[in-house]
Design a protein around this motif. Structure first.
Motif, PDB file in Angstrom:
ATOM      1  N   TRP A  60       2.786   0.043  -8.936  1.00 59.60           N
ATOM      2  CA  TRP A  60       2.871  -1.103  -8.015  1.00 59.60           C
ATOM      3  C   TRP A  60       2.348  -2.394  -8.634  1.00 59.60           C
ATOM      4  N   GLU A  61       1.292  -2.319  -9.414  1.00 57.72           N
ATOM      5  CA  GLU A  61       0.681  -3.522  -9.984  1.00 57.72           C
ATOM      6  C   GLU A  61       1.327  -3.980 -11.286  1.00 57.72           C
ATOM      7  N   HIS A  85       8.670  -4.938 -13.342  1.00 56.09           N
ATOM      8  CA  HIS A  85       8.763  -5.746 -12.136  1.00 56.09           C
ATOM      9  C   HIS A  85      10.137  -6.424 -12.073  1.00 56.09           C
ATOM     10  N   ARG A  89       8.520  -2.297  -7.484  1.00 58.94           N
ATOM     11  CA  ARG A  89       8.283  -2.538  -6.053  1.00 58.94           C
ATOM     12  C   ARG A  89       9.576  -2.469  -5.232  1.00 58.94           C
TER      13      ARG A  89
END
Length: 128
Positions: A60-61, A85, A89
């Motif tokens: 997620w990060e 990314h 997400r």
């Protein structure tokens, strides 16, 4: 982040191939654009069903993007790169009528939330 089915590489490829082989239904045609679009500018999405998540709580990060050919997030030919990314997400959604497959994620800006959508293009999927 809520726990959802984790989409495997094989599933992602299969959904992309099936989506590419079918003509678009009337509800999906307006969504079938080359890159990420704001959901506020997109047509309705009530006909799409959630299949699962590309990322996990562990990824997620991950905010680094993957653009080896000089693309950017908004480029129509930007790679669909699970593990990077915004795909860490993203969730995968599918139309029951035409098998259209779409990626969705929420951009969390300083003062806003923006939901985005992008078709799942088989030829743009890359792996690390």
């Amino acid at each position: 982040m809520t726990t959802q089915h984790q989409i495997t590489d094989a599933e992602l490829q299969a959904f992309a191939a099936e989506a590419a082989a079918q003509p678009r239904c009337a509800e999906c045609t307006p969504l079938w654009r080359p890159g990420w679009e704001s959901m506020s500018a997109a047509a309705g999405t009530d006909h799409l069903a959630l299949l699962g998540a590309l990322g996990s709580e562990a990824s997620w990060e991950q905010l680094e993007e993957f653009h080896p050919a000089g693309t950017n997030l908004w480029s129509p030919d930007a790679p669909i790169a699970p593990g990077w990314h915004p795909y860490t997400r993203s969730t995968l959604w599918r139309c029951a009528r035409c098998s259209g497959a779409f990626l969705r994620y929420t951009e969390y800006g300083g003062y806003y939330l923006e939901e985005r959508i992008r078709p799942l293009w088989a030829d743009l999927i890359v792996r690390r």
